[in-house]
Enzyme design. Structure first.
Site, PDB file in Angstrom:
ATOM      1  N   ASP A 176     -92.054  85.292 119.675  1.00 56.09           N
ATOM      2  CA  ASP A 176     -91.571  85.611 121.121  1.00 56.09           C
ATOM      3  C   ASP A 176     -92.968  86.735 121.918  1.00 56.09           C
ATOM      4  O   ASP A 176     -93.879  86.869 121.117  1.00 56.09           O
ATOM      5  CB  ASP A 176     -90.801  85.523 121.775  1.00 56.09           C
ATOM      6  CG  ASP A 176     -90.598  85.412 123.362  1.00 56.09           C
ATOM      7  OD1 ASP A 176     -90.818  85.289 124.411  1.00 56.09           O
ATOM      8  OD2 ASP A 176     -89.504  84.639 123.418  1.00 56.09           O
ATOM      9  N   ASP A 231     -91.548  80.410 131.078  1.00 58.55           N
ATOM     10  CA  ASP A 231     -90.095  79.569 131.190  1.00 58.55           C
ATOM     11  C   ASP A 231     -89.244  78.582 131.958  1.00 58.55           C
ATOM     12  O   ASP A 231     -89.639  78.422 132.732  1.00 58.55           O
ATOM     13  CB  ASP A 231     -88.907  80.227 130.617  1.00 58.55           C
ATOM     14  CG  ASP A 231     -88.744  81.523 130.025  1.00 58.55           C
ATOM     15  OD1 ASP A 231     -87.959  82.232 129.422  1.00 58.55           O
ATOM     16  OD2 ASP A 231     -90.033  81.077 129.102  1.00 58.55           O
TER      17      ASP A 231
END
Length: 673
Positions: A176, A231
């Site tokens: 990430d 996202d």
């Protein structure tokens, strides 16, 4: 775990410490500027991820809640085997954030949470491997991961952490982007690539930097897949916005290097089964990784039926490795074609809009060679037909018809394809008869014989044919048209109601064929005379990129009713609509209204974040729009002439940069009729 784009301004997280304070072993001095755009890099040549990875990730269903633990992970592995998902191609069981303790041990090593994983990660990996599956893990290319609890990231610990992962038997790493301290993205992700390679263990490497630095241009020789977007959330608007961002990047995908539009939401409950089939179809046509995001221990049979559709999975997993390309896109009608290794084409007819639409293309348009006829395989109905070259269907609202078309010499062994359609407005007023016309059209090279058609509605509705419902035969291109009188009972509440159009016929060989299409009728009420606040009126449909559309408050967060007073540039409004891009809200105007007015802009609740654009549509025609608006701008007055329109559609797009904190307001919005 990934950032939550509306809860935390992820682009601002990175600066908690200056890069010069870091002990970044293995990293050169950080560069603040993003790398310049450049041609796509050559792919890694390690034999990994030659088709898009398939598996499971817990985040979309559990986040950081306590149910994410060793028992769950083992249970998912068991279900992969028991439910046939392993046989369908799913192999990775991936852990997301919150698997570790917040602090490293005295040797700087990562420590698995002893409550969640009492036997450690290696024991879980061993169990997953015993099932013939593979284990994935998560960390961030920063000092901390994305969760607010502050779990340790790998920045400055790349080689140590990679070796731990390899020693545990990890097969997949999701890396990430939170708390990255402003260090150059390419540098951070390349360092972890080298660290993984140094372990000697084959580990699929998933780059999750949200598409901020255009990784499709530089990461093909760094990772095996890269996120192209922010996202995903479990709603139509979010999925649609991400789909639109990922579609234009087809040229960058291929074996060993894939565009990643984020994980699947199928089965999590925020969309309909029709929308989930679209989600799964379009991800497969885009050759996207298929990572299940729902808790399979409680999944419905319909969820398993979608995830286990082997014909759709075969589109995603085709070894040629082509991402589908857009053939056409107009009025919410999308045609996307994916070249397959055997020369066929997978073709998605995707309906973005809130009402059924006819979507059509041809074999030539999707790249097939000229032939006298073609075999058309419907991948959701699991039926084969012949077509003279037309590929078309009436596609339900938010639906996708996915077919595989080939220049097949055996086309005549299949019955002719027929297209079912329904003309006329699907908008009904309770107690008043509406006239609709159905059409059954032969698309095949062979005639359809003994054709009959039937239209059904909800219990208590009156659906009556007023012209013939049968034909002895239809040659290529000819249609059986039938008029229907449809009446919803007086007092039927406004809303969507299901209609089904069915046809049966026989092929020249006498084989019986059946076809059906689900349709929607909307019961509407005429708008009130005078000027009304749109936040007080009943809408026909509403889709939103994050959380629900809110009446007379801002968008807020993901729950209904959690908005705040609508505020743009410090000015507070009592009335209006609070939305989040991508958003569309439709109102019935009944050809009786004249104008829509509003002050539009980005709500103050997200600080300096948010970039959007507003549009007003009248019966499919754009009648007003703004340019790109940011949070730094005051509210902009918007007036739209909607004279004579039956349906008014208020649209907010993401301004072209993805749906990050795009909280938008139709402040003081009014409809004059």
């Amino acid at each position: 775990m990934r950032h939550l784009h509306t809860r935390s301004p992820r682009r601002r997280i990175v600066g908690l410490l200056t890069a010069s304070l870091l002990c970044t072993a293995g990293l050169a001095a950080p560069a603040v500027a993003a790398p310049a755009a450049q041609p796509a890099a050559p792919a890694l040549d390690d034999g990994l991820a030659l088709t898009p990875p398939m598996g499971f990730n817990n985040w979309n269903s559990t986040n950081c809640r306590a149910e994410f633990n060793e028992s769950m992970v083992k249970g998912i592995a068991d279900l992969f085997v028991e439910k046939g998902l392993k046989d369908a191609g799913y192999q990775y069981v991936n852990l997301d954030d919150c698997w570790a303790l917040p602090e490293r041990d005295a040797d700087g090593k990562l420590v698995p949470d002893p409550v969640r994983f009492p036997h450690g990660i290696k024991a879980v990996a061993d169990y997953v491997h015993s099932k013939g599956l593979k284990l994935g893990i998560y960390t961030s290319a920063g000092t901390k991961t994305c969760n607010s609890a502050g779990f340790p990231g790998a920045l400055g610990h790349e080689y140590s952490d990679a070796q731990q992962f390899a020693d545990w038997g990890v097969d997949y790493l999701k890396y990430d982007n939170c708390n990255n301290q402003g260090v150059d993205a390419k540098l951070r992700y390349t360092t972890m690539r080298d660290a993984l390679k140094a372990t000697g263990r084959p580990i699929v490497y998933s780059i999750c930097e949200w598409g901020e630095n255009k990784p499709w241009q530089w990461a093909a020789d760094v990772g095996h897949l890269w996120r192209t977007t922010g996202d995903i959330s479990d709603n139509w608007g979010s999925m649609l916005g991400i789909l639109k961002q990922n579609l234009p990047l087809a040229e960058y995908a291929g074996p060993g290097h894939w565009n990643d539009p984020d994980m699947l939401e199928v089965g999590n409950g925020g969309m309909t089964d029709t929308e989930y089939r679209t989600h799964f179809s379009m991800w497969s046509v885009m050759a996207a990784p298929l990572l299940i995001g729902s808790d399979l221990r409680t999944a419905s049979q319909e969820t398993f039926d979608i995830l286990d559709n082997k014909e759709v999975i075969a589109v995603d997993q085709d070894p040629l490795g082509k991402q589908g390309a857009v053939v056409s896109s107009e009025g919410g009608r999308w045609v996307v074609s994916k070249e397959m290794k055997d020369g066929s084409r997978a073709v998605a007819l995707f309906n973005e809009s809130g009402t059924a639409q006819r979507i059509a293309t041809t074999a030539a348009a999707v790249g097939l060679p000229q032939a006298s006829a073609y075999t058309l395989r419907d991948l959701w109905q699991h039926k084969s037909y012949n077509t003279a070259g037309t590929i078309s269907a009436t596609v339900p609202a938010h639906g996708t018809v996915l077919v595989r078309v080939s220049a097949d010499r055996r086309w005549a062994t299949h019955p002719p394809a027929v297209e079912l359609g329904l003309n006329g407005s699907p908008l009904l007023q309770a107690g008043k008869a509406a006239t609709l016309t159905s059409a059954v059209t032969d698309l095949g090279r062979t005639p359809a014989k003994h054709v009959s058609v039937r239209l059904t509605g909800p219990e208590g509705w009156k659906v009556r044919a007023t012209s013939p419902t049968a034909s002895a035969g239809l040659p290529t291109g000819r249609s059986l048209r039938t008029k229907w009188s449809v009446t919803a009972p007086a007092g039927t509440p406004p809303g969507s109601y299901d209609l089904t159009l069915r046809a049966s016929y026989r092929s020249p060989t006498g084989a019986r064929a059946d076809s059906s299409v689900p349709l929607t009728a909307l019961v509407v009420v005429p708008p009130p005379s005078g000027t009304s606040g749109l936040g007080d009126l009943t809408w026909m449909s509403a889709t939103n990129g994050y959380g629900p559309v809110e009446r007379n408050t801002s968008n807020g967060e993901s729950a209904a009713g959690d908005g705040h007073p609508i505020t743009i540039g410090g000015v507070v409004y009592d009335k209006g609509l609070g939305v989040h891009a991508e958003s569309a809200v439709e109102f019935y105007a009944g050809k009786a209204c004249e104008k829509v007015t509003a002050d539009v802009g980005v709500d103050d609740e997200k600080g300096a974040n948010g970039t959007v654009a507003f549009e007003v549509w009248a019966d499919g025609t754009k009648v007003a729009s703004t340019g790109v608006l940011t949070n730094a701008m005051p509210a902009q007055p918007l007036t739209a002439d909607v004279t004579g329109a039956e349906v008014i559609r208020l649209v907010v797009t993401d301004g072209g940069d993805g749906i990050d904190s795009d909280h938008a307001d139709w402040a003081g919005a009014q409809l004059t009729c």
